[in-house]
Design an enzyme around this catalytic site. Structure first.
Site, PDB file in Angstrom:
ATOM      1  N   ILE A 276     -18.175 -13.428  -5.532  1.00  0.00           N
ATOM      2  CA  ILE A 276     -18.982 -12.820  -4.469  1.00  0.00           C
ATOM      3  C   ILE A 276     -19.016 -13.748  -3.266  1.00  0.00           C
ATOM      4  CG2 ILE A 276     -21.266 -12.026  -3.764  1.00  0.00           C
ATOM      5  CD1 ILE A 276     -21.799 -11.204  -6.612  1.00  0.00           C
ATOM      6  N   HIS A 277     -18.630 -13.203  -2.141  1.00  0.00           N
ATOM      7  CA  HIS A 277     -18.660 -13.896  -0.850  1.00  0.00           C
ATOM      8  C   HIS A 277     -18.937 -12.815   0.183  1.00  0.00           C
ATOM      9  CE1 HIS A 277     -14.597 -12.299  -0.160  1.00  0.00           C
ATOM     10  NE2 HIS A 277     -14.451 -12.539  -1.446  1.00  0.00           N
ATOM     11  N   GLY A 278     -18.952 -13.148   1.439  1.00  0.00           N
ATOM     12  CA  GLY A 278     -19.330 -12.195   2.477  1.00  0.00           C
ATOM     13  C   GLY A 278     -18.551 -10.899   2.456  1.00  0.00           C
TER      14      GLY A 278
END
Length: 154
Positions: free
Chosen positions: A13-15
């Site tokens: 999970i990242h931007g």
């Protein structure tokens, strides 16, 4: 089954996953499947913070837990699964998780890996797992963001 998409992204999970993919898919639950992250509260906290404004919930499961609980998912859940690599994706498929397609989004370069696309690098082990997944009948494609063309792996 309420699985919208499964994505291989070694960043988990990242931007981009937390906003662009969740919003485009209209997912209300992101499930990170990674044995290490499932046991690491710090990583869970950091990843959860990325999703705060998306409105989606998040769960962190080991591979076995995902296999054990996916068939109990409610039809109301719109699940977006994120895994770190092709091996984990294969374990889910082999374990009976009803995955119809896998988006390959990001696999960083490291020694011994060759480039498949701008952001996807693989070694022989990765290719073996991707071929197993494909041969099982799961659609595989590279796509960085939702608006990009899908590059299907044959």
């Amino acid at each position: 089954m309420p699985i919208l998409l499964t994505r291989i992204d070694n960043r988990l999970i990242h931007g981009q996953v937390g906003m662009t993919w969740v919003m485009t898919l209209q997912a209300n639950l992101v499930v990170v499947v990674d044995d290490n992250v499932a046991e690491d509260p710090l990583q869970q906290t950091l990843m959860s913070s990325v999703l705060q404004t998306s409105g989606a919930g998040v769960r962190f499961f080991s591979v076995q837990k995902m296999i054990d609980v996916i068939h109990k998912a409610s039809d109301r859940q719109k699940i977006f699964i994120v895994v770190p690599n092709p091996e984990v994706a294969w374990k889910l498929v082999e374990g009976g998780v009803p995955i119809e397609e896998i988006n390959i989004g990001n696999m960083h370069f490291s020694k011994g890996k060759t480039q498949l696309s701008k952001k996807v690098y693989v070694d022989e082990n990765d290719l073996d797992y991707l071929h197993k997944i494909r041969d099982y009948g799961v659609k595989l494609y590279i796509q960085d963001v939702p608006g990009d063309n899908k590059e299907f792996i044959k």
